[in-house]
Design an enzyme around this catalytic site. Structure first.
Site: not given
Length: 264
Positions: A95, A147, A160, A162-164
């Site tokens: 998380n 997300s 952000y 891209a990371s998710k």
């Protein structure tokens, strides 16, 4: 169905990262209420201590781990120590995550590295460390909190998003890899939730566009068909369902908990 499992999180050892606040704290409280044994991970020792006190009112075993999940060596040593203490981790819920609102042309290398390190690197290597022990036991469940930003353009938070999105790719690849060992891997994609992160988004958007943080949040959540932000508890219930034996035939999936802002 005969033999269908009922409440089956009781007694399981569940590791939750980013457990001191927001969705992580809701996950901890909810899992504790179902009788799970908890390993709570966060960098904030004081907030983690408060989370432990709350959860011990609901369940009998809570172990706090103060750890930086971006430090791979520390992460691996910590997982080995937890396994030595508990003998197993049945469920891992990745998380921990950070968000930054910043226009594309203003994102610096340090911004990129920080967001990707927490949201992706830490998740990958913690899953690897815990997953090795799950393979040995021939069972386990890994849940990634991604997300809804993974599914939409995010011009003010491209790094952000891209990371998710990468987390969803990892979910599918890991599910394929772990399947033969009896380990399931799934993801949950929350929409806007009533958390400190949402308040920070409101402040950041207000500073960029003017007006109040409250109005910025209202504009941000305006397209949601259910016309409200979500509650962390709602994400927790979805994630813990995927972690449970009721979801024994579900792997490689990403469940939206977003009030309908993204539909099938």
């Amino acid at each position: 169905m005969e033999g269908w499992p009922l409440d089956n999180l009781g007694g399981k050892f569940i590791m939750i990262t980013g457990a001191a606040r927001g969705i992580g704290l809701a996950l901890a409280r909810t899992a504790a209420g179902k009788g799970a044994n908890l390993i709570l991970v966060d960098r904030d020792e004081a907030a983690l201590g408060e989370a432990k006190r709350e959860c011990l009112k609901l369940t009998g075993y809570v172990k706090n781990v103060v750890m930086d999940i971006t430090n791979v060596q520390e992460l691996r040593e910590t997982v080995d120590q937890v396994i030595a203490d508990t003998e197993r981790i049945d469920v891992l819920i990745n998380n921990a995550g950070i968000m930054q609102t910043k226009p594309f042309l203003e994102v610096e290398e340090d911004d990129w590295d920080r967001v990707l390190s927490v949201n992706l690197k830490g998740l990958f290597f913690l899953s690897q460390a815990v997953g090795k022990h799950m393979i040995t036991r021939g069972q386990g469940s890994i849940i990634h909190i991604s997300s809804i930003a993974a599914r939409f353009p995010r011009p003010l938070a491209m790094h952000y998003g891209a990371s998710k999105a990468a987390v969803l790719s990892l979910t599918k690849s890991m599910a394929d890899f772990f399947g033969e060992y009896g380990v399931r891997v799934n993801a949950v994609c929350p929409g806007p939730m009533e958390t400190e992160m949402l308040q920070a988004i409101g402040r950041d958007r207000a500073s960029l566009f003017g007006g109040s943080a409250e109005k910025a949040i209202l504009d941000y959540v305006g397209p949601i068909p259910l016309q409200r932000v979500g509650q962390p508890q709602e994400v927790a219930e979805a994630a813990l369902f995927l972690a449970s034996d009721q979801a024994a035939y579900i792997t490689g999936q990403a469940l939206n908990v977003c009030g309908g802002v993204q539909m099938m």
